[in-house]
Scaffold this motif. Structure first.
Motif, mmCIF file in Angstrom:
data_model
loop_
_atom_site.group_PDB
_atom_site.id
_atom_site.type_symbol
_atom_site.label_atom_id
_atom_site.label_comp_id
_atom_site.label_asym_id
_atom_site.label_seq_id
_atom_site.Cartn_x
_atom_site.Cartn_y
_atom_site.Cartn_z
ATOM 1 N N PHE A 1305 0.849 -1.193 0.000
ATOM 2 C CA PHE A 1305 0.000 0.000 0.000
ATOM 3 C C PHE A 1305 0.891 1.252 0.000
ATOM 4 O O PHE A 1305 2.032 1.225 0.477
ATOM 5 C CB PHE A 1305 -0.899 0.054 1.237
ATOM 6 C CG PHE A 1305 -1.720 -1.185 1.449
ATOM 7 C CD1 PHE A 1305 -2.676 -1.574 0.524
ATOM 8 C CD2 PHE A 1305 -1.530 -1.982 2.571
ATOM 9 C CE1 PHE A 1305 -3.428 -2.708 0.716
ATOM 10 C CE2 PHE A 1305 -2.286 -3.120 2.776
ATOM 11 C CZ PHE A 1305 -3.224 -3.487 1.841
ATOM 12 N N TYR A 1306 0.306 2.321 -0.509
ATOM 13 C CA TYR A 1306 0.995 3.613 -0.425
ATOM 14 C C TYR A 1306 -0.054 4.697 -0.232
ATOM 15 O O TYR A 1306 -0.853 4.964 -1.126
ATOM 16 C CB TYR A 1306 1.821 3.899 -1.685
ATOM 17 C CG TYR A 1306 2.612 5.182 -1.578
ATOM 18 C CD1 TYR A 1306 3.887 5.192 -1.028
ATOM 19 C CD2 TYR A 1306 2.069 6.398 -2.003
ATOM 20 C CE1 TYR A 1306 4.613 6.372 -0.913
ATOM 21 C CE2 TYR A 1306 2.779 7.579 -1.884
ATOM 22 C CZ TYR A 1306 4.054 7.573 -1.330
ATOM 23 O OH TYR A 1306 4.755 8.744 -1.196
ATOM 24 N N HIS A 1307 -0.067 5.289 0.951
ATOM 25 C CA HIS A 1307 -0.939 6.441 1.212
ATOM 26 C C HIS A 1307 -0.452 7.113 2.498
ATOM 27 O O HIS A 1307 0.373 6.566 3.241
ATOM 28 C CB HIS A 1307 -2.409 6.030 1.321
ATOM 29 C CG HIS A 1307 -2.695 4.996 2.366
ATOM 30 N ND1 HIS A 1307 -2.714 5.266 3.716
ATOM 31 C CD2 HIS A 1307 -2.979 3.674 2.249
ATOM 32 C CE1 HIS A 1307 -3.002 4.162 4.386
ATOM 33 N NE2 HIS A 1307 -3.158 3.179 3.515
ATOM 34 N N HIS A 1308 -0.964 8.277 2.758
ATOM 35 C CA HIS A 1308 -0.474 9.078 3.874
ATOM 36 C C HIS A 1308 -0.985 8.589 5.222
ATOM 37 O O HIS A 1308 -0.569 9.113 6.261
ATOM 38 C CB HIS A 1308 -0.848 10.548 3.673
ATOM 39 C CG HIS A 1308 -0.196 11.151 2.469
ATOM 40 N ND1 HIS A 1308 1.158 11.387 2.402
ATOM 41 C CD2 HIS A 1308 -0.701 11.530 1.265
ATOM 42 C CE1 HIS A 1308 1.467 11.902 1.224
ATOM 43 N NE2 HIS A 1308 0.352 11.998 0.506
ATOM 44 N N GLY A 1309 -1.860 7.584 5.214
ATOM 45 C CA GLY A 1309 -2.290 6.991 6.473
ATOM 46 C C GLY A 1309 -1.261 6.039 7.044
ATOM 47 O O GLY A 1309 -1.330 5.668 8.217
ATOM 48 N N LEU A 1310 -0.289 5.635 6.221
ATOM 49 C CA LEU A 1310 0.789 4.764 6.687
ATOM 50 C C LEU A 1310 1.886 5.599 7.342
ATOM 51 O O LEU A 1310 2.071 6.784 7.019
ATOM 52 C CB LEU A 1310 1.382 3.977 5.518
ATOM 53 C CG LEU A 1310 0.474 2.955 4.808
ATOM 54 C CD1 LEU A 1310 1.211 2.353 3.619
ATOM 55 C CD2 LEU A 1310 0.039 1.868 5.767
ATOM 56 N N HIS A 1311 2.611 4.957 8.226
ATOM 57 C CA HIS A 1311 3.762 5.615 8.829
ATOM 58 C C HIS A 1311 4.783 5.929 7.744
ATOM 59 O O HIS A 1311 4.926 5.192 6.763
ATOM 60 C CB HIS A 1311 4.370 4.704 9.890
ATOM 61 C CG HIS A 1311 5.354 5.386 10.790
ATOM 62 N ND1 HIS A 1311 6.672 5.582 10.438
ATOM 63 C CD2 HIS A 1311 5.205 5.947 12.019
ATOM 64 C CE1 HIS A 1311 7.313 6.213 11.406
ATOM 65 N NE2 HIS A 1311 6.439 6.442 12.392
ATOM 66 N N ARG A 1312 5.488 7.030 7.882
ATOM 67 C CA ARG A 1312 6.449 7.452 6.861
ATOM 68 C C ARG A 1312 7.490 6.374 6.591
ATOM 69 O O ARG A 1312 7.870 6.132 5.442
ATOM 70 C CB ARG A 1312 7.139 8.741 7.327
ATOM 71 C CG ARG A 1312 8.142 9.310 6.320
ATOM 72 C CD ARG A 1312 8.684 10.642 6.798
ATOM 73 N NE ARG A 1312 9.253 10.527 8.131
ATOM 74 C CZ ARG A 1312 10.497 10.091 8.397
ATOM 75 N NH1 ARG A 1312 11.287 9.729 7.394
ATOM 76 N NH2 ARG A 1312 10.941 10.026 9.631
ATOM 77 N N LYS A 1313 7.951 5.694 7.641
ATOM 78 C CA LYS A 1313 8.939 4.630 7.450
ATOM 79 C C LYS A 1313 8.342 3.465 6.667
ATOM 80 O O LYS A 1313 9.028 2.842 5.844
ATOM 81 C CB LYS A 1313 9.458 4.148 8.806
ATOM 82 C CG LYS A 1313 10.305 5.172 9.544
ATOM 83 C CD LYS A 1313 10.818 4.589 10.861
ATOM 84 C CE LYS A 1313 11.695 5.597 11.604
ATOM 85 N NZ LYS A 1313 12.187 5.042 12.894
#
Length: 1462
Positions: A1305-1313
């Protein structure tokens, strides 16, 4: 012989030299205190002296002590020495020794005299550890090649009389306990289990045997036991199948707990992480299980709900519930849904199937369907779903365990009828005479009378079970008359009962005459049609033995725990309303009724009688005694099951279907008993997996589905005449011809009553009553009209059957009409669906659905029938009271009901987006008063736009009002063909629940003026590529490492951008190098003019944060520019600004437009050059005019002019916007991705973050189903260790499960790391499929060879802004709803629409207020002058309808806008 010698010899014979333990004194005292001990000593000592194995010894002890003292055997086995010593003390040891020695010597001599058997040794039959039976073959079921037992149980007696034949089967002997067995004390349990079994001292024998497997492992289990007493009685331990189920539930709870010692048991359970499904065979049993589990698990905060029949569960209820009790048919329906309740299937951790021996009945096909669906889900998703099967005694339990994927050595437990708490003697009576004849009925009555008389004479109570409510009274009176004729009525009287007079007084308060009449003679009746108080009294009297014979229906066996010594089933023909015909009484009902025989703790035996016709005798004899193996009934329901799997898209071809059949019980039995299923033995040897047979079955089912058009584009049988325009009468006629009603028959006895009903039917009965379809039509109309005064019982049952099935068929037809976009039929079917559900006609007054009194409703119909509900709501209470000739109180009630009736206020605006695309913006306001008691939490409704003729739905949506909802906004985008603008559209709003709650809004298009066809697109010229050295040498060195030549579109626009000062606009596809050209133009300007400075405006924050080496190049977002300019006066000038570059102009919003307009005003006299870049636009002329771009400086390239080759594939779906739409997209998306992975990685874009995981799970499921390795999308070259090495780097540990399948997944809800880790895995080729939400597409720094867009529902004015960014080299797939496909395809090929949004937000108003706060007053003329610098001023002239004008006069339209603003 001395006593010491005897003891020594006994110790040698027994092989036990233990000494008595003082801790065993209590058990010894209990044993030695038995009054009949002296008579048992010889047998006990003989058993203790036997050198046989412990299991055989325990069996001998059980035979000696009897069934009543079976628990004592558990105490004797581990303490033999103590019991042996006490026995010797009470007997003559010398005699015991001598008798034992003589018996042994005699046995040895007998064995020596036998001839030697030279036959080859047969392999010993396998013994399964969980099988407990008195049969000689404990594990093999001893069946012949046809699956039949060789004989009835030992001791069976057949008796033949003139009237009937009787087969008597004696009770089975108890299975002796094994040496390893012991009863598990509740004190030994952990706190979780102890809290749920606190009412018990220990688990019973069966529960103790299965405890370790049920509570300490995750093994699938099959527990087969003759168990009809559910639960435990306080005084006596009895079988409790539900408690076995409870152990597995507690295991599930224990696995979903947080190991935090600070939390209590209740707080430690993670209730949202699991679901348990308990499938019970009947609604009554489901309700009982719900009540029982709810009570037992209440202390843990576990929610238990029933989901049966027409019950529905909201998402909130699903989230709050951990255990759902349902029926097989309901669970089948639920799991057919991809969304809502259907989402339960993906979250279950435990599936409990009660009474799984129903596989042998017609309902068994449903059980096979849900088990196969679950097992296939487990295999495809690699999830863990534990299955527990509970059953009565099964003949072929090994086969059923294989079907449930049970390990026979760990999870299979079989207990035969010897485990019954009260031994049951079974009597099977086959009455002579032709079935249904008077002779047969007379013999049936005589047989029942004879058995009842015999049992009562022996002092027993009897229950006589019949199959109709009227039969209870009829049978009781008939028995009474026959007893009177035999002069034996005094034997039935209970007048000597101490409470007889008390019960008689209680009966006097009842209005049931039959109860009073029968009570004095010792008879009673019980059925569901009686008042609850009467039923309770009857149960109480029978329990107190104030009644000797109770005539009742089977509901008593299911609903109330009221045992008797004997039960008699009179007849086995039951009327099935579902089939409209008489059928055989199910074996499940027989076993349940037999379960009432014998009173635990009060009697030592019970008797069960079943009286049937002689032709059915062998059938019930085999079924009840488990003589015949249960076979699969799946072939009868295979067509329906296959259709469901196809609709769920889990089966798409023959191979999928063949694989699916491998999970069914049918597959298991075809391998074990091929002859029954038409398979030759040679065939089984050549094809042991029966691939050809399964393929044959699939093709036959598919052929049938094709014939009825369920697996082709036209899913409805043409003979039904399903057409776009139909009336209510047409729909009723079509429904009546459905194959579901083929078994309905016309009977001469009911014609008179049917003709009377036909006279009252509001709709025409096409074809009359000459056919069964006419009867169905009349019964359905009578049902809706609430004509419940029918006399014929069969007619009442037929009406119930018709109503039940008609509602389901109408809903199916409604889905079909919606998918076909048939407006007229959709409206009619919605009305008919509600009519059947509410029993309310569309032409009835809508307020009849309210809670007004009947008198008030009658007056409304009489005096105000022509007034709509909205009109009634406009009056005051006093006026309404007078209008209906009632008082103000009734007027207030009417007013309140009218205001609470669901209505909507709808307004619309027309917004042409292009010359052939029109957007209709709807504002839907809630126009009724919310009442939670009436409306609940939501009020769903449909809204659609239909054509002028009202035949076709152009676009449709399903929305809901909530209590806090005031207004909903909805946009429909419609294609308008050139030169053929329709005269009008119609917006239709229809409530999903309320009849008559509809609104119709006509939209006239007579004044519609569409924008002109754009003529400003630039053709692509085949020019030689310019080298990068064409730019300034300083800049050439910066870009030489990135590329060597400019592409075609850059080359064509290069001269104007680099060598002129004129404003320029470049509109080109994504990936054409526009950003690079913007950078070069900006830096070239700074290099050539050292005193100048440049502003680059970009709507994207990531671009705006770019760092330029030269500090004179300022990169800003529109918000920053507007904030800076708002701090200045509008007339203040900005000096020295040489160049303004506006990037991403396709995302022009009100803030962006206002910022550019203010900037133009501030640089009006400075000669500032404006250069714009945008994606391909449909009509860039307005934008070019706004930036003062001359035609020669406008470069408008179409989307198809992109540099890289791109293949576009569009996929249309007819499903309305819902989670079901994304379920449907799952397989096509997987196929597209699988094909694309051959060239490189893939990216799947979804509408929102919430869709990411669900879509990823669907993709993984399909990848697993279509691959043998089950690795998902991950490459075979990637090792498991390489994947697990990244686990420590992830902040969200759940991501590793997806990464292990090659999905990220890739979205801003994931932790930056985590985002960085996933991108690294994507680059390394471990993650091959990236699932990205729409809002993250701008920041995604990677590309792919295959891009899939799954859904476009979040798009409004410019839906393709998100789509545009997806385009890259490779293959682009667009998945969307069918009605929007043409519009999206057009924008993808012709460019995006662009209109001013300055009047759609408060940005302009806020700017004006900020000026006023500084003391600057904005005049009308000043605002008019300012607006002339905006894009709005250009568009109000070229596309006036979009902004609410009909004139193309720019000044006139701007003046009106100024008046609106100020």
């Amino acid at each position: 012989m001395a006593l010491g010698s005897v003891l020594d010899h006994l110790g040698y014979l027994v092989g036990d030299n233990e000494t008595p333990d003082t801790g065993k004194k209590d058990a010894v005292l209990e044993w030695t205190s038995k009054p009949n001990l002296s008579s048992l000593l010889d047998a006990l000592l003989a058993a203790l002296s036997n050198r046989s194995p412990e299991e055989q010894l325990s069996g001998e002890l059980a035979e000696v002590l009897g069934d009543a003292d079976i628990e004592l055997v558990f105490q004797i086995m581990p303490n033999r020495s103590v019991f042996k010593k006490e026995a010797i003390d009470y007997s003559n040891p010398e005699d015991v020794f001598m008798n034992s020695r003589q018996r042994i010597e005699a046995q040895l001599a007998e064995n020596a005299s036998r001839p030697l058997n030279l036959a080859p040794e047969q392999p010993a039959q396998e013994r399964l550890p969980g099988v407990f039976t008195t049969a000689s073959a404990a594990s093999g079921n001893m069946l012949d090649k046809f699956g039949m037992r060789f004989s009835l149980p030992a001791g069976t007696v057949r008796e033949s009389q003139k009237e009937y034949e009787e087969v008597i089967i004696p009770p089975a002997a108890h299975v002796p306990p094994r040496a390893s067995e012991r009863l598990i004390s509740v004190k030994e349990l952990d706190p979780l289990a102890k809290g749920c079994f606190s009412a018990y001292t220990s688990l019973n024998r069966i529960q103790s045997i299965v405890f370790n497997t049920a509570y300490k492992t995750n093994e699938n289990m099959l527990v087969s036991v003759m168990c009809n007493y559910l639960g435990m009685l306080p005084q006596l331990l009895v079988q409790g199948k539900t408690d076995v189920a409870l152990l597995t539930i507690l295991r599930t709870l224990d696995q979903h707990r947080t190991n935090d010692p600070r939390l209590s048991l209740r707080e430690s359970i993670n209730r949202s992480s699991f679901k348990v499904i308990y499938v019970a065979p009947m609604k009554a049993l489901a309700a009982e299980i719900t009540r029982k589990f709810g009570k037992r698990l209440q202390w843990l905060g576990i929610n238990v709900r029933e989901l049966t029949g027409d019950m529905q569960m909201t998402k909130a209820e699903i989230a709050q519930t951990q255990i759902i009790v349902t029926t097989p048919e309901k669970w089948d329906v639920v799991t057919r849904k991809p969304t809502g309740e259907g989402e339960l299937a993906s979250s279950i951790k435990l599936l409990i199937l009660d009474e799984i021996h129903l596989l042998n009945e017609d309902r068994g096909a449903v059980i096979e369907t849900i088990v196969a669906r679950t097992l296939r889900q487990v295999e495809s998703s690699q999830s863990v779903v534990r299955i527990l099967g509970l059953s009565a005694t099964l003949p072929n339990y090994v086969d059923v365990s294989e079907f449930l994927s049970v390990n026979p050595y760990k999870g299979l437990f079989y207990f035969d009828s010897s485990f019954r708490p009260v031994p049951l003697e079974q009597h099977f009576l086959g009455v002579r005479g032709k079935p249904g004849s008077m002779t047969s009925k007379k013999n049936m009555d005589f047989a029942v009378f004879q058995k009842v008389t015999e049992l009562v004479e022996q002092g027993h109570q009897v229950m006589v079970f019949v199959h109709a409510r009227k039969e209870t009274v009829k049978t009781a009176l008939q028995l009474k008359e026959m007893i009177v004729a035999e002069d034996g009525l005094e034997k039935f009287s209970c007048e000597d009962h101490p409470q007889f007079q008390l019960f008689r007084r209680e009966l006097s308060a009842s209005r049931n005459k039959e109860m009073k009449l029968l009570f004095d003679n010792g008879f009673g009746i019980h059925h569901a049609g009686m008042l609850r108080s009467d039923r309770n009294l009857m149960e109480k009297m029978f329990q107190e033995r104030a009644i000797k014979v109770l005539c009742c229906t089977a509901t008593l066996a299911w609903g109330v725990n009221l045992p008797a010594h004997a039960v008699i089933i009179k007849g086995t023909q039951v009327y099935d309303t579902g089939r409209g015909a008489f059928t055989d009484l199910s074996v499940l009902d027989v076993l349940q009724i037999f379960g009432r025989a014998g009173r635990p703790g009060l009697e030592t035996s019970g008797e069960g009688y079943i009286c049937t016709t002689d032709d059915k005798l062998q059938q019930y004899l085999d079924a009840v005694t488990s003589q015949v193996p249960i076979e699969s009934k799946f072939q009868g329901g295979m067509v329906d099951a296959l259709n469901a799997e196809i609709s769920l898209r889990t089966v798409a071809n023959v191979n999928d279907a063949v694989q699916w059949l491998g999970f069914t019980y049918l597959f298991v039995r075809m391998k074990k008993n091929p002859f029954i299923y038409g398979i030759a033995r040679d065939t089984l040897q050549e094809d042991p997996l029966l691939g050809n047979k399964r393929t044959e079955l699939v093709k036959l089912a598919t052929k049938r589905l094709t014939e009825i058009r369920m697996v082709v584009a036209d899913p409805v049988n043409g003979s039904l005449q399903f057409r776009p325009k139909m009336t209510e009468a047409d729909v009723l006629s079509m429904l009546s011809q459905s194959t579901e009603f083929d078994q309905i028959r016309l009977r001469e006895t009911e014609m008179e009553e049917l003709e009377g009903l036909e006279m009252s039917c509001p709709c025409e009965v096409k074809g009359g009553l000459s056919t069964p379809a006419g009867k169905v039509n009349v019964l359905l109309q009578a049902y809706i009209s609430r004509m419940d005064y029918l006399n014929d019982f069969a007619l009442i049952s037929d009406m119930a059957y018709v109503a039940q099935n008609a509602g389901r068929i109408v809903r199916a037809l409604l889905e079909i009409s919606i998918s076909r976009k048939w407006a007229n039929v959709t409206g009619v079917l919605m009305s008919m669906s509600k009519a059947i559900e509410k029993r309310f006609w569309p032409f009835d007054h809508p307020l009849k659905q309210s809670q007004l009194k009947a008198e008030t409703l009658n007056m409304i119909v009489r005096w105000c029938d022509d007034l709509a509900v909205s009109e009634l709501a406009s009056f005051d209470a006093t006026t309404l009271g007078k209008m209906v000739h009632l008082n103000e109180i009734q007027g207030t009630a009417i007013l309140q009901a009218a205001k609470q009736f669901p209505t909507a206020q709808i307004t619309y605006k027309l917004h042409p987006l292009a010359s052939d695309v029109l957007k209709i913006s709807l504002v839907i306001g809630r126009a009724f008063k919310w009442n939670s008691r009436i409306h609940g939490t939501t009020e769903p409704f449909w809204i659609w736009i239909e054509d002028a003729e009202g035949l076709h739905i152009l676009q449709l949506s399903h929305l809901v009002f909530h209590e806090n909802t005031e207004v909903l906004e909805l946009d429909f985008v419609l294609p308008i063909p050139h030169g053929s603008t329709p005269s009008s559209f119609t917006v239709r709003w229809v409530s999903d629940r309320w009849m008559g709650a509809e609104e119709e809004i006509p939209i006239s298009l007579s004044d519609l003026v569409m924008p002109p066809v754009p003529q400003c697109h630039t053709p692509v010229l085949l020019l030689p590529f310019l080298p990068v050295t064409c730019v300034h040498s300083t800049l050439a060195s910066l870009y030489a490492n990135r590329f060597s030549v400019f592409n075609t579109l850059q080359t064509q626009a290069f001269w104007t951008l680099m060598n002129s000062r004129s404003p320029t606009l470049v509109c080109a596809p994504s990936g054409a190098g526009k950003t690079v050209m913007a950078e070069i133009v900006a830096q070239s300007t700074v290099v050539q003019n050292p005193n100048s400075w440049v502003i680059i405006i970009s709507s994207r924050r990531s671009t705006a944060q770019a760092v330029y080496a030269d500090l004179r190049v300022h990169v800003m977002t529109p918000t920053v520019v507007l904030a800076a300019l708002s701090r200045r006066r509008a007339t203040d000038r900005i000096s020295g600004l040489d160049l303004v570059i506006s990037d991403n102009l396709e995302q022009l919003d009100s803030t962006y437009e206002l910022a550019i307009s203010l900037l133009q005003l501030a640089t009006l006299s400075e000669g500032t050059r404006y250069v714009g870049f945008a994606d391909s636009l449909n009509d860039p002329s307005g934008l070019a005019s706004w930036l003062n771009v001359e035609p020669g400086s406008l470069y408008s390239f179409r989307p198809r002019d992109r540099e890289q080759s791109l293949k576009l594939s569009n996929h249309a779906f007819t499903i309305s916007h819902s989670a079901a739409l994304f379920k449907a997209m799952g397989k096509p998306a997987h196929m597209a991705i699988s094909e694309g992975l051959k060239e490189g990685p893939a990216i799947a874009f979804v509408p929102s973050r919430s869709h990411c995981r669900n879509v990823a799970l669907d993709l993984i499921t399909w990848a697993t189903l279509n691959s043998e390795a089950g690795r998902g999308y991950i490459s075979s070259t990637v090792s498991e260790d390489a994947i697990q090495g990244y686990r420590a780097h992830l902040q969200d540990p759940e991501l590793i499960d997806f990464i292990a399948k090659g999905v990220g997944f890739y979205h801003h809800g994931l932790h930056r790391k985590d985002r960085s880790t996933i991108l690294q895995l994507y680059v390394e080729g471990i993650v091959r499929v990236l699932v990205v939400p729409r809002d993250a597409c701008w920041d995604l720094p990677v590309r792919a060879s295959c891009v899939v867009v799954m859904g476009t529902q979040y798009v409004e004015v410019d839906p393709e802004t998100s789509i545009r960014r997806h385009n890259g080299t490779g293959h682009f797939h667009l998945f969307c709803q069918g009605e929007a496909l043409d519009t999206y395809s057009r924008f993808l090929t012709e460019g995006l629409p662009l209109e001013s949004q300055l009047m759609e937000t408060d940005t302009l108003q806020n700017w004006i207020r900020s000026l006023e706060s500084k003391g600057i007053s904005m005049s009308k003329q000043g605002l008019f002058d300012f607006l002339s610098f905006s894009l709005l001023s250009r568009r109000v002239a070229s596309n006036p309808i979009y902004y609410g004008f009909t004139s193309t006069n720019q000044a006139e339209n701007l003046s009106r806008l100024v008046d609106q603003i100020l």
